[in-house]
Write a protein that holds these residues in place. Structure first.
Motif, mmCIF file in Angstrom:
data_model
loop_
_atom_site.group_PDB
_atom_site.id
_atom_site.type_symbol
_atom_site.label_atom_id
_atom_site.label_comp_id
_atom_site.label_asym_id
_atom_site.label_seq_id
_atom_site.Cartn_x
_atom_site.Cartn_y
_atom_site.Cartn_z
ATOM 1 N N MET A 1 0.820 -1.199 0.000
ATOM 2 C CA MET A 1 0.000 0.000 0.000
ATOM 3 C C MET A 1 0.854 1.249 0.000
ATOM 4 O O MET A 1 0.642 2.184 -0.743
ATOM 5 N N SER A 2 1.866 1.283 0.864
ATOM 6 C CA SER A 2 2.649 2.500 1.045
ATOM 7 C C SER A 2 3.746 2.597 -0.003
ATOM 8 O O SER A 2 4.617 1.745 -0.089
ATOM 9 N N ALA A 31 -1.641 -5.034 11.166
ATOM 10 C CA ALA A 31 -2.157 -4.115 10.146
ATOM 11 C C ALA A 31 -1.016 -3.537 9.309
ATOM 12 O O ALA A 31 -1.140 -3.399 8.083
ATOM 13 N N GLN A 34 0.033 -6.282 6.897
ATOM 14 C CA GLN A 34 -0.956 -6.553 5.858
ATOM 15 C C GLN A 34 -1.043 -5.426 4.825
ATOM 16 O O GLN A 34 -1.404 -5.665 3.676
ATOM 17 N N THR A 35 -0.730 -4.198 5.248
ATOM 18 C CA THR A 35 -0.781 -3.065 4.331
ATOM 19 C C THR A 35 0.586 -2.729 3.729
ATOM 20 O O THR A 35 0.706 -1.779 2.962
ATOM 21 N N ASN A 36 1.589 -3.513 4.104
ATOM 22 C CA ASN A 36 2.945 -3.305 3.584
ATOM 23 C C ASN A 36 3.408 -1.869 3.811
ATOM 24 O O ASN A 36 3.995 -1.229 2.933
ATOM 25 N N THR A 37 3.126 -1.363 4.998
ATOM 26 C CA THR A 37 3.463 0.013 5.340
ATOM 27 C C THR A 37 4.901 0.131 5.842
ATOM 28 O O THR A 37 5.335 -0.656 6.689
ATOM 29 N N ILE A 206 -6.013 -1.087 9.951
ATOM 30 C CA ILE A 206 -5.829 -1.107 8.493
ATOM 31 C C ILE A 206 -6.512 0.101 7.864
ATOM 32 O O ILE A 206 -5.941 0.789 7.010
ATOM 33 N N SER A 207 -7.733 0.379 8.297
ATOM 34 C CA SER A 207 -8.471 1.528 7.781
ATOM 35 C C SER A 207 -7.734 2.833 8.080
ATOM 36 O O SER A 207 -7.625 3.718 7.215
ATOM 37 N N GLU A 210 -4.682 3.138 5.837
ATOM 38 C CA GLU A 210 -5.076 3.471 4.467
ATOM 39 C C GLU A 210 -5.446 4.952 4.352
ATOM 40 O O GLU A 210 -5.095 5.623 3.373
#
Length: 217
Positions: A1-2, A31, A34-37, A206-207, A210
Motif C-alpha cells: 500500500m505505502s 495491520a 498486511q498493508t505493507n506500510t 488497516i483503515s 489506508e
C-alpha cells in the motif's frame, strides 16, 4: 500500500503492565504487515500506577480496589483479554498470584535499551515476561536478566537500575506526554499529528493506515 519514501512515524505511549498496550501493538503490527506500510516505532513511558509500592499488589485485589470491579467482572475481563491476545499471537497466563507492579525502574531500563538500539526488543520481552511467564518485573535482578536475554549487558543494566541513572529523563518524558493530554494508554500517535487511543483491532488499524496513506499521496 505505502509507496511513500518517508516511513510512517509511530509514537506509542504505553506501560508494560497494561494488557491492552500489548494487544493494541500486536493488532497494529498485523495491520502494518498486511498493508505493507513502511514505518518506524518510537516507544514512550507511561506509568499506570506511579504510586504503587515496590513490592506491587495482587492484580485482582488491585483491579477491585481501583475500579470497584467484582471478581466475576475481573474474570470476564481476563477472558476477553486472553482471547484478544490469542487473536494476535500473544499468550496471557493470568492466575490468582498475578501481580501489578511499579514500572518506574522498568522504564529507566527501556531508556537505556533505547540508547543501545534495543528498546523494541526489550519492550516485547518485558510484555512476555510479565503476562506470559509471570516473572517478577519489580525485581531489578530479574529485569537485568531479561535485559541480558535481549542482548544487553547484564552488569550495565543492573548498574542503571541500582543507580537510577535515567530517573530524571524518564520523569521528564512522562511529564511531556501528560502535558500533551495523554491520560490513558495505549496512545498511538501517527506522524506526530494523529492520536488513536486504545486497542482498535486489526481491521480498524488497516483503515487508519489506508487513510493516512491517502493523505500523503
Amino acid at each position: 500500500m505505502s509507496t511513500s519514501e518517508k516511513p510512517l512515524r509511530i509514537d506509542i505511549v504505553s506501560d508494560v503492565v497494561c494488557p491492552w498496550c500489548v494487544i493494541g501493538y500486536r493488532q497494529l503490527a498485523a495491520a502494518l504487515e498486511q498493508t505493507n506500510t513502511s514505518y518506524t516505532i518510537h516507544w514512550h513511558p507511561f506509568e499506570l500506577n506511579p504510586n504503587m509500592p515496590s513490592e506491587g499488589q495482587n492484580l485482582r485485589e488491585h483491579i477491585i480496589e481501583k475500579y470497584g470491579s467484582t471478581k466475576q467482572e475481573s474474570d470476564a475481563s481476563r477472558v476477553r483479554m486472553t482471547e484478544a491476545g490469542q487473536e494476535v499471537g500473544f499468550e496471557f497466563n493470568f492466575n490468582d498470584d498475578t501481580r501489578m507492579h511499579n514500572t518506574f525502574n522498568l522504564h529507566q531500563l527501556l531508556h537505556f535499551a533505547d540508547q543501545q538500539g534495543r528498546m523494541h526488543e526489550l519492550k516485547q520481552a518485558l510484555f512476555a515476561a510479565h503476562f506470559t511467564n509471570n516473572r517478577d518485573i519489580s525485581d531489578i535482578n530479574v529485569l537485568a536478566d531479561i535485559a541480558a536475554e535481549t542482548g544487553l549487558d547484564r552488569s550495565e543494566s543492573l548498574a542503571v537500575l541500582e543507580g537510577q541513572f535515567f530517573a530524571k529523563e524518564v520523569r521528564a518524558e512522562e511529564q511531556h506526554w501528560q502535558q500533551q493530554g495523554i491520560q490513558s494508554v495505549p496512545a498511538i500517535i501517527f506522524n506526530e499529528r494523529h492520536l488513536v487511543s486504545g486497542a482498535q483491532g486489526v481491521e480498524n488499524y488497516i483503515s487508519i493506515l489506508e487513510q493516512l496513506a491517502n493523505m500523503t499521496e
